[in-house]
Design an enzyme around this catalytic site. Structure first.
Site, short mmCIF file in Angstrom:
data_model
loop_
_atom_site.label_atom_id
_atom_site.label_comp_id
_atom_site.label_asym_id
_atom_site.label_seq_id
_atom_site.Cartn_x
_atom_site.Cartn_y
_atom_site.Cartn_z
N THR A 13 68.54 58.84 73.60
CA THR A 13 68.09 60.21 73.66
C THR A 13 66.59 60.26 73.35
O THR A 13 66.02 59.32 72.77
CB THR A 13 68.87 61.10 72.68
OG1 THR A 13 68.56 62.48 72.92
CG2 THR A 13 68.52 60.75 71.23
N GLU A 14 65.93 61.34 73.76
CA GLU A 14 64.50 61.53 73.49
C GLU A 14 63.65 60.39 74.05
O GLU A 14 62.75 59.88 73.37
CB GLU A 14 64.25 61.69 71.99
CG GLU A 14 64.95 62.87 71.35
CD GLU A 14 64.48 64.22 71.88
OE1 GLU A 14 63.29 64.32 72.28
OE2 GLU A 14 65.29 65.17 71.91
N VAL A 15 63.92 60.00 75.29
CA VAL A 15 63.13 58.93 75.91
C VAL A 15 62.26 59.45 77.07
O VAL A 15 61.51 58.69 77.66
CB VAL A 15 64.03 57.78 76.42
CG1 VAL A 15 64.78 57.15 75.26
CG2 VAL A 15 64.98 58.26 77.51
N LYS A 17 63.64 61.68 79.72
CA LYS A 17 64.39 61.86 80.98
C LYS A 17 63.93 63.09 81.75
O LYS A 17 63.76 63.04 82.97
CB LYS A 17 65.89 61.99 80.70
CG LYS A 17 66.59 60.73 80.29
CD LYS A 17 68.10 60.91 80.28
CE LYS A 17 68.55 62.09 79.45
NZ LYS A 17 68.18 61.95 78.02
N THR A 18 63.74 64.21 81.05
CA THR A 18 63.36 65.44 81.74
C THR A 18 61.97 65.33 82.34
O THR A 18 61.73 65.77 83.47
CB THR A 18 63.43 66.63 80.78
OG1 THR A 18 64.76 66.74 80.25
CG2 THR A 18 63.09 67.93 81.50
N VAL A 19 61.05 64.74 81.59
CA VAL A 19 59.69 64.56 82.10
C VAL A 19 59.70 63.68 83.35
O VAL A 19 59.04 63.99 84.35
CB VAL A 19 58.79 63.95 81.01
CG1 VAL A 19 57.46 63.48 81.60
CG2 VAL A 19 58.55 64.95 79.90
N LYS A 39 70.83 70.06 85.40
CA LYS A 39 71.17 69.45 84.11
C LYS A 39 72.51 70.10 83.75
O LYS A 39 72.53 71.16 83.12
CB LYS A 39 70.09 69.74 83.08
CG LYS A 39 70.28 69.01 81.76
CD LYS A 39 69.13 69.34 80.81
CE LYS A 39 69.32 68.65 79.46
NZ LYS A 39 69.02 67.21 79.52
N SER A 43 72.56 70.92 75.50
CA SER A 43 72.67 71.45 74.14
C SER A 43 71.25 71.74 73.64
O SER A 43 70.27 71.32 74.24
CB SER A 43 73.39 70.47 73.23
OG SER A 43 72.80 69.19 73.28
N ASP A 56 64.52 72.08 78.98
CA ASP A 56 64.57 71.00 79.96
C ASP A 56 64.98 71.54 81.33
O ASP A 56 64.39 71.21 82.36
CB ASP A 56 65.55 69.92 79.52
CG ASP A 56 65.08 69.16 78.30
OD1 ASP A 56 63.90 69.31 77.92
OD2 ASP A 56 65.88 68.42 77.72
N GLU A 118 70.26 65.30 85.99
CA GLU A 118 69.84 64.72 84.71
C GLU A 118 71.00 64.72 83.73
O GLU A 118 71.61 65.76 83.47
CB GLU A 118 68.67 65.51 84.11
CG GLU A 118 68.17 64.90 82.81
CD GLU A 118 67.19 65.78 82.07
OE1 GLU A 118 67.06 65.61 80.85
OE2 GLU A 118 66.56 66.65 82.71
N ALA A 120 72.66 63.53 79.80
CA ALA A 120 72.31 63.85 78.41
C ALA A 120 72.36 62.56 77.61
O ALA A 120 73.33 61.81 77.67
CB ALA A 120 73.30 64.86 77.84
N GLY A 121 71.29 62.30 76.86
CA GLY A 121 71.27 61.08 76.05
C GLY A 121 71.34 59.83 76.91
O GLY A 121 70.71 59.74 77.96
N TRP A 209 51.15 58.03 78.20
CA TRP A 209 51.20 59.11 77.24
C TRP A 209 50.02 60.05 77.49
O TRP A 209 48.90 59.58 77.71
CB TRP A 209 51.12 58.57 75.81
CG TRP A 209 51.18 59.66 74.77
CD1 TRP A 209 52.30 60.21 74.22
CD2 TRP A 209 50.06 60.33 74.17
NE1 TRP A 209 51.96 61.18 73.32
CE2 TRP A 209 50.59 61.29 73.27
CE3 TRP A 209 48.67 60.23 74.31
CZ2 TRP A 209 49.78 62.12 72.50
CZ3 TRP A 209 47.86 61.07 73.57
CH2 TRP A 209 48.41 62.00 72.67
N LEU A 210 50.26 61.33 77.49
CA LEU A 210 49.21 62.31 77.70
C LEU A 210 49.15 63.25 76.50
O LEU A 210 50.21 63.68 76.00
CB LEU A 210 49.46 63.13 78.97
CG LEU A 210 49.49 62.37 80.30
CD1 LEU A 210 49.84 63.33 81.43
CD2 LEU A 210 48.15 61.69 80.57
#
Length: 234
Positions: A13-15, A17-19, A39, A43, A56, A118, A120-121, A209-210
């Site tokens: 998670t938090e890697v 995916k949405t971006v 999506k 949650s 997201d 997309e 989740a996790g 990274w921006l």
């Protein structure tokens, strides 16, 4: 009917995916392709005047070319920012792969050149006591795009993820490396070189990274030709 449909998963998670999903949508738009995305389960939704909304899902809506109602992009919106199956239980709801497959098939009927779903996790996120999110792409026979964050431990997580995907009978259509932190990881290039040699799938890009998120700029770092070259999924 969508000509090409892919499922986006991450090594955790938090890697990003949405971006990554949004950047692929933007890249396809730059190529004059019609795109849709969803999506199915989100949650961590915020209660608004229009109902529960997930940032997201809203980002996907912003970068897909076709206009869809929110409920079609994120049909299952859950307020607690916790694992989907726990959030659903707390909301008195039950998640099932069968329902998600039906929702996805409905959107796949929309005319589009590219459709992205997309997850989740990571790959084995539970939907309930018996099923994981992996059942959705497995039932639909979708190619999978894996998002790999460039941080310590990513090689192990990435290789385990693609191993699990292939064990489930699916194809890893490509992967995207994402830099989630301002400071580059130690030995980043060596890590990238190893992944490119061992993932067994094309690297679609390395996203920097921006300091301020810029999907249009990130889209320029992607090559989605491998996704468009694969046989269409029907």
């Amino acid at each position: 009917m969508a000509k090409h449909t892919y499922f986006l998963t991450g090594t955790d998670t938090e890697v990003g995916k949405t971006v990554v999903t949004a950047a692929i949508l933007k890249k396809a738009s730059n190529l004059s392709l019609k795109t849709v995305a969803m999506k199915p389960v989100a949650s961590g939704c915020e209660l608004t005047a229009e109902g529960l909304r997930n940032e997201d899902a809203l980002m996907l809506m912003e970068h897909m070319t076709e206009v869809l109602p929110y409920e079609q992009v994120n049909p299952i919106a859950l307020e607690p920012a916790i694992a989907p199956h726990v959030a659903a239980s707390q909301a008195g709801r039950q998640l099932s792969a069968q329902r998600l497959v039906g929702l996805a098939r409905g959107l796949m009927m929309k005319p589009a050149d590219l459709m992205l779903i997309e997850g989740a996790g990571g790959w084995r996120v539970p939907l309930n006591d018996r099923e994981t999110y992996a059942r959705l792409p497995a039932e639909l026979g979708l190619g999978v795009v894996v998002v790999v964050p460039l941080r310590l431990g990513c090689i192990n997580h990435a290789l385990l993820t693609v191993e699990a995907i292939r064990h489930d009978g699916l194809t890893v259509a490509g992967w995207v490396a994402n830099r989630p932190d301002e400071k580059p990881m130690s030995c980043e290039q060596e890590t990238l070189d190893f992944l490119k040699g061992h993932m067994g799938a094309p690297c679609l890009g390395v996203l920097p990274w921006l300091p301020r998120l810029d999907i249009a700029k990130l889209a320029q770092e992607l090559d989605i030709d491998p996704l468009l070259a694969r046989a269409a999924v029907f």
